[in-house]
Design an enzyme around this catalytic site. Structure first.
Site, PDB file in Angstrom:
ATOM      1  N   ARG A 125       0.839  -1.219   0.000  1.00 11.81           N
ATOM      2  CA  ARG A 125       0.000   0.000   0.000  1.00 11.81           C
ATOM      3  C   ARG A 125       0.867   1.258   0.000  1.00 11.81           C
ATOM      4  O   ARG A 125       0.527   2.256  -0.654  1.00 11.81           O
ATOM      5  CB  ARG A 125      -0.934  -0.005   1.218  1.00 11.81           C
ATOM      6  CG  ARG A 125      -1.889   1.185   1.216  1.00 11.81           C
ATOM      7  CD  ARG A 125      -2.919   1.093   2.321  1.00 11.81           C
ATOM      8  NE  ARG A 125      -2.329   1.275   3.635  1.00 11.81           N
ATOM      9  CZ  ARG A 125      -2.990   1.126   4.778  1.00 11.81           C
ATOM     10  NH1 ARG A 125      -4.269   0.794   4.759  1.00 11.81           N
ATOM     11  NH2 ARG A 125      -2.398   1.306   5.934  1.00 11.81           N
ATOM     12  N   ARG A 135      10.266  26.528  -2.600  1.00  9.07           N
ATOM     13  CA  ARG A 135       8.799  26.419  -2.485  1.00  9.07           C
ATOM     14  C   ARG A 135       8.083  26.838  -3.769  1.00  9.07           C
ATOM     15  O   ARG A 135       8.264  27.937  -4.264  1.00  9.07           O
ATOM     16  CB  ARG A 135       8.300  27.266  -1.314  1.00  9.07           C
ATOM     17  CG  ARG A 135       6.818  27.052  -1.031  1.00  9.07           C
ATOM     18  CD  ARG A 135       6.327  27.827   0.187  1.00  9.07           C
ATOM     19  NE  ARG A 135       4.938  27.491   0.466  1.00  9.07           N
ATOM     20  CZ  ARG A 135       3.899  28.031  -0.162  1.00  9.07           C
ATOM     21  NH1 ARG A 135       4.100  28.943  -1.089  1.00  9.07           N
ATOM     22  NH2 ARG A 135       2.670  27.656   0.138  1.00  9.07           N
ATOM     23  N   HIS A 176       4.211  25.351  -5.765  1.00  7.45           N
ATOM     24  CA  HIS A 176       3.181  24.311  -5.728  1.00  7.45           C
ATOM     25  C   HIS A 176       3.468  23.188  -6.731  1.00  7.45           C
ATOM     26  O   HIS A 176       3.334  22.009  -6.420  1.00  7.45           O
ATOM     27  CB  HIS A 176       1.797  24.890  -6.006  1.00  7.45           C
ATOM     28  CG  HIS A 176       1.241  25.686  -4.866  1.00  7.45           C
ATOM     29  ND1 HIS A 176       1.927  26.721  -4.272  1.00  7.45           N
ATOM     30  CD2 HIS A 176       0.061  25.595  -4.203  1.00  7.45           C
ATOM     31  CE1 HIS A 176       1.199  27.226  -3.300  1.00  7.45           C
ATOM     32  NE2 HIS A 176       0.054  26.557  -3.232  1.00  7.45           N
ATOM     33  N   LYS A 182      -2.894   7.217   1.188  1.00 12.54           N
ATOM     34  CA  LYS A 182      -2.560   7.455   2.598  1.00 12.54           C
ATOM     35  C   LYS A 182      -1.658   8.688   2.688  1.00 12.54           C
ATOM     36  O   LYS A 182      -0.450   8.599   2.944  1.00 12.54           O
ATOM     37  CB  LYS A 182      -1.918   6.211   3.237  1.00 12.54           C
ATOM     38  CG  LYS A 182      -2.140   6.154   4.754  1.00 12.54           C
ATOM     39  CD  LYS A 182      -1.918   4.755   5.269  1.00 12.54           C
ATOM     40  CE  LYS A 182      -1.790   4.664   6.789  1.00 12.54           C
ATOM     41  NZ  LYS A 182      -2.877   5.211   7.571  1.00 12.54           N
ATOM     42  N   GLU A 197     -16.078   6.320   6.795  1.00 14.20           N
ATOM     43  CA  GLU A 197     -15.118   5.635   7.681  1.00 14.20           C
ATOM     44  C   GLU A 197     -14.835   6.503   8.893  1.00 14.20           C
ATOM     45  O   GLU A 197     -15.284   7.650   8.962  1.00 14.20           O
ATOM     46  CB  GLU A 197     -13.820   5.309   6.919  1.00 14.20           C
ATOM     47  CG  GLU A 197     -13.059   6.537   6.469  1.00 14.20           C
ATOM     48  CD  GLU A 197     -11.728   6.225   5.787  1.00 14.20           C
ATOM     49  OE1 GLU A 197     -11.166   5.136   5.977  1.00 14.20           O
ATOM     50  OE2 GLU A 197     -11.238   7.126   5.080  1.00 14.20           O
ATOM     51  N   LEU A 226      -9.929   4.900   3.036  1.00 13.50           N
ATOM     52  CA  LEU A 226      -8.646   4.202   2.960  1.00 13.50           C
ATOM     53  C   LEU A 226      -8.922   2.697   3.033  1.00 13.50           C
ATOM     54  O   LEU A 226      -9.680   2.244   3.892  1.00 13.50           O
ATOM     55  CB  LEU A 226      -7.735   4.612   4.119  1.00 13.50           C
ATOM     56  CG  LEU A 226      -6.368   3.955   4.049  1.00 13.50           C
ATOM     57  CD1 LEU A 226      -5.504   4.632   2.981  1.00 13.50           C
ATOM     58  CD2 LEU A 226      -5.655   3.998   5.388  1.00 13.50           C
TER      59      LEU A 226
END
Ligand code: DCS
Length: 287
Positions: A51, A99, A101, A146, A178, A202
């Protein structure tokens, strides 16, 4: 404090430092995993690593280890930290870059970190069950990844904590999705139901173990979306996660689930789950 893994090397945990321009720190641009350790052995490690790689691939971070390499590094970390019962937390971010995006255009090395923590089995709650609240699911539409971005989950869990509850059960309108850090199951007339593993939740490793245990032991189970009304009318409700295992839910938003006691199907699954742990990690001490 013990040891941690930083980019493939085991070092003193106090020396594991992250740059202020790490994209995980600035954007939550990364993914993570939590693996349970019992008797110094990892439970369902293959499934967790699978996963982890999948989450990483899905946001375009190329995974820097083979599963075999990472497994042996984690085993070494467990030994060095003398961990018996606890967790391994690990995360991978896109790395350090000025930095912006958009993803960095030049090659950036992902930052990988892992450390261990002693976490006993929640023996008391497993016996008595836990209380929960209900909250609207305000998260994005890729809950199957995740991701380190957990703000929606954190706000839900905080609301639960403020109400003296263990978990927040999230719902999108009438549909239960969930928990803030767990999958939710109901039992009605002997049928176990849980949300299908799609982009809205998930795909829990604990959930998958439960699915297999139900199949092997002729316990009827259906992955299907169920409503708030079905949740309210359920005979039994439980949650499942790496740290909480199969945890009975005895109260939802101030209302008892049936008579407010862990019930037979949940208890049977707890028993089967412990057998599965013992198969992989050896006998658990009676607590
Ligand atoms: N759903 C969410 C949103 C989760 O965060 C988790 C686990 C689960 C389901 C259950 O998945 P596993 O069965 O694979 O654990 N969250 C991990 C966490 O953040 N801490 O511990 C477990």
């Amino acid at each position: 404090m013990g040891f941690a893994i930083l980019n493939g090397k085991i070092i003193d945990r106090s020396e594991a430092k992250v740059d202020v321009e790490d994209r995980g720190y600035q954007f939550g641009d990364g993914v993570y995993e939590v693996i349970r350790v019992y008797n110094g052995k990892m439970f369902t490690v293959t499934e967790h690593l699978h996963r982890f790689v999948k989450s990483s691939d899905s946001i375009g971070i190329s995974f820097p280890f083979s599963s075999e390499q990472l497994t042996s590094l984690l085993e070494e970390l467990i030994v060095k930290n003398n961990l018996r019962v606890g967790i391994i937390y690990m995360q991978i971010t896109r790395g350090v870059a000025p930095r912006n995006h958009a993803f960095p255009t030049e090659d950036v090395i992902p930052t990988f970190v892992a450390y261990t923590k002693e976490v006993p089995r929640p023996a008391e709650s497993l016996k008595t069950g836990v209380k929960t609240i209900l909250t609207e699911d305000i998260r994005w539409l890729r809950c199957d990844i995740k991701s380190l971005n957990l703000l929606g989950n954190l706000l839900a869990k905080q609301k639960a904590a403020e109400e003296g509850c263990f978990e927040a059960i999230q719902h999108r309108g009438e549909d239960v999705t969930e928990g803030s850090s767990s999958n939710i199951f109901i039992v009605k007339n002997g049928l176990v139901s849980t949300h299908p593993s799609n982009h809205l939740i998930l795909k829990g490793i604990t959930k998958d173990v439960i699915l297999q245990l139900c199949a092997k032991n002729n316990i009827p189970l259906k992955e299907r979306t169920f409503s708030l009304e079905e949740l309210e009318e359920a005979d039994e409700v439980f949650l499942a996660s790496t740290t909480s295992e199969v945890m009975p839910i005895i109260e939802i938003a101030g209302k008892k689930v049936m008579d407010g006691m862990p019930a037979p199907v949940t208890k049977k699954l707890q028993e089967l789950f412990v057998q599965e742990i013992e198969k992989q990690c050896g006998a658990l001490k009676e607590s």
